[in-house]
Design an enzyme around this catalytic site. Sequence first.
Site, short mmCIF file in Angstrom:
data_model
loop_
_atom_site.label_atom_id
_atom_site.label_comp_id
_atom_site.label_asym_id
_atom_site.label_seq_id
_atom_site.Cartn_x
_atom_site.Cartn_y
_atom_site.Cartn_z
N ALA A 12 7.05 5.12 -10.16
CA ALA A 12 6.68 4.38 -9.35
C ALA A 12 5.23 5.11 -8.63
O ALA A 12 4.69 5.22 -7.80
CB ALA A 12 7.22 5.26 -7.41
N ARG A 18 -4.34 -3.51 -9.23
CA ARG A 18 -4.07 -4.79 -9.11
C ARG A 18 -3.90 -5.56 -7.88
O ARG A 18 -3.95 -6.57 -7.34
CB ARG A 18 -3.55 -5.29 -10.59
N GLU A 163 3.18 -2.21 -26.70
CA GLU A 163 2.72 -3.04 -25.61
C GLU A 163 1.83 -4.21 -26.63
O GLU A 163 1.28 -4.60 -27.28
CB GLU A 163 2.07 -2.30 -25.49
N LYS A 342 13.22 -11.03 24.55
CA LYS A 342 12.52 -9.52 24.08
C LYS A 342 13.64 -8.20 24.89
O LYS A 342 13.52 -8.28 25.92
CB LYS A 342 11.02 -9.06 24.10
N ASN A 377 7.77 -8.12 32.98
CA ASN A 377 8.61 -6.80 32.90
C ASN A 377 7.19 -5.43 32.38
O ASN A 377 7.70 -4.00 32.67
CB ASN A 377 8.83 -6.90 31.75
N SER A 396 12.81 -23.37 38.77
CA SER A 396 11.62 -23.49 37.69
C SER A 396 10.58 -22.72 38.41
O SER A 396 10.13 -22.60 39.79
CB SER A 396 11.85 -24.97 37.87
C1 UD1 Z 1 5.57 -1.69 -18.73
C2 UD1 Z 1 6.21 -1.97 -20.18
C3 UD1 Z 1 5.90 -3.37 -20.89
C4 UD1 Z 1 7.31 -3.56 -19.95
C5 UD1 Z 1 6.77 -3.73 -18.30
C6 UD1 Z 1 7.71 -4.93 -18.06
C7 UD1 Z 1 5.67 0.66 -20.53
C8 UD1 Z 1 4.39 1.20 -21.63
N1 UD1 Z 1 5.30 -0.35 -20.81
O1 UD1 Z 1 4.23 -2.42 -18.79
O2 UD1 Z 1 6.83 -2.84 -21.85
O3 UD1 Z 1 7.16 -5.04 -20.36
O4 UD1 Z 1 6.51 -2.66 -17.90
O5 UD1 Z 1 7.58 -5.04 -16.34
O6 UD1 Z 1 5.79 1.09 -20.82
N2 UD1 Z 1 4.01 4.37 -14.04
C9 UD1 Z 1 4.04 5.53 -14.07
N3 UD1 Z 1 3.55 6.80 -13.77
C10 UD1 Z 1 2.20 6.46 -15.11
C11 UD1 Z 1 1.64 5.32 -15.13
C12 UD1 Z 1 3.24 3.98 -14.69
O7 UD1 Z 1 4.78 6.13 -13.08
O8 UD1 Z 1 1.67 6.91 -15.76
C13 UD1 Z 1 4.58 3.77 -13.21
C14 UD1 Z 1 4.28 2.24 -11.99
O9 UD1 Z 1 3.96 2.58 -11.27
C15 UD1 Z 1 4.91 1.13 -12.60
C16 UD1 Z 1 5.98 1.17 -13.56
O10 UD1 Z 1 5.85 2.82 -14.35
O11 UD1 Z 1 6.03 1.45 -11.17
C17 UD1 Z 1 5.37 0.56 -15.00
O12 UD1 Z 1 4.40 0.42 -15.10
P1 UD1 Z 1 3.07 -0.20 -15.33
O13 UD1 Z 1 1.51 0.22 -15.77
O14 UD1 Z 1 2.85 -1.70 -14.46
O15 UD1 Z 1 3.69 -1.01 -16.71
P2 UD1 Z 1 2.86 -2.30 -17.48
O16 UD1 Z 1 1.66 -2.18 -17.61
O17 UD1 Z 1 3.54 -3.64 -16.62
#
Ligand code: UD1
Length: 453
Positions: A12, A18, A163, A342, A377, A396
């Site tokens: 996370a 985005r 990817e 409430k 209140n 009323s």
């Molecule tokens: C990723 C997958 C892709 C898959 C897709 C599914 C990789 C390289 N790609 O792409 O194959 O189809 O998810 O939804 O794994 N995050 C971190 N640290 C980082 C980068 C990301 O914690 O350095 C976390 C983000 O917060 C997110 C998750 O990893 O919760 C996925 O990262 P995101 O950048 O959304 O990956 P996608 O491009 O969606």
Amino acid sequence: MTESKLAVVILAAGKGVRMASRKPKVLHEVAGKAMLHHVLDAVAPLAPARIVVVVGSGMEAVAEAARPHPTVVQEPQLGTGHAVLAARPALDGFYGDGGAGHVLVLFGDTPLVITATLQRMVQAAESAEAPALVALGFRSAEPGHYGRMVLDPADGRLLRIVEAADAAPEELSVTLCNGGVMLGRGPELFALLDRIGSDNAKGEYYLTDIYALAGRQGLTARVIETEEDEILGVNARAELAVAEAVMQRRLRDKALADGATLIDPMTVWFSHDTRLGPDVTVEPGVFFGPGVSVGEGAVIRAFSHLEGAEVAPGAVVGPYARLRPGARLQEGARVGNFVEVKNAVLGAGAKANHLTYLGDATVGAGANIGAGTITCNYDGFAKHRTEIGEGVFVGSNTALVAPVTVGPGAMVAAGSTVTKDVAADALAVARGQQRTVEGGAALFRARKRKNRP
Ligand code: UD1
Ligand code: CA
């Protein structure tokens, strides 16, 4: 897999640019619950020995939401593989020579995944073949930005994940996509991660690079497939809205299966924790915010808005009613159109049928609250309580200026402004005296007509 042998890592740390939001992506809500909590709740039944959440620096709110689970900070964020490596220090006993057990990796932005699917992955890892890696995939007609899963045509093993940004045209036509969830044997997983590079389109350390490396070392990787709906990744608000729609459909289906009547299901919005008893009827256009329970046979009529409210069996709410936090309707109570409640209890069979505000109040059983009654209140500084006894009749257009008590069986005349307590069985009249001028209206009209030009 015994309890002590599974660790979970939830990624996370991504900035979620985005989403165009000040709020970290994984704290955005689906059905009134943060995406991170959806993921945490999905893994909880697996009883993992440990859950670690990977966050970025400055993401205290995410760390707070993850509690009591520990967080590790990944800074800078160099990709999903790099993120799992950041969790390693919190996973002693799951990697290296003495490591045993599996590590399940999920993304915090993939909130629709369900426990049963994760259990299928665990079963695959425990099968006789004992694959080192198990990845979750789905078939999509529009694979878009998802990673593509390339399988061995002979035996279906997962050869590699490419990817989208790095894929050749023939790879882009693959419809089997990476959902992002993966399960790996700890020592092998971390040994593979130590070997990934960042020589790719995004210059990131991809978690997905471990599959090709695994094959070269004779390790087996398998794919468990699930529905696209379950593995939707939320990167932007439009996808958050799609996730919401999927979750709402699930919640409506569950309400129907559990025995509620939804006259027009598509128009009813549920929270993740809405509880409906058997034979509840929900009319069109109803919104359930968090923390609502509705007892057997109750009716929630059209266009009502409820949150933090408890509706006992047989009660009737709406149409056009608003129940705010702390509203408690006991058996058979009725709250009608344009009534707001409430932090107030309505006793069994009590009625407030029209145009009323009941805040910080107790209304006894069988009381009748007339149209336009307001509990005053708030004095601009503090909130005060109104106590209305059993069987009270409030006429009323009455203002009850709190703190004030109307004793059981008392009556309040219509149009009263009640500032003093009313004793049990008393009749309170607190309004201007009526004066009637006999013939006054006729006299008024005659005068006006005479003066007309
Ligand atoms: C990723 C997958 C892709 C898959 C897709 C599914 C990789 C390289 N790609 O792409 O194959 O189809 O998810 O939804 O794994 N995050 C971190 N640290 C980082 C980068 C990301 O914690 O350095 C976390 C983000 O917060 C997110 C998750 O990893 O919760 C996925 O990262 P995101 O950048 O959304 O990956 P996608 O491009 O969606
Ligand atoms: Ca994503």
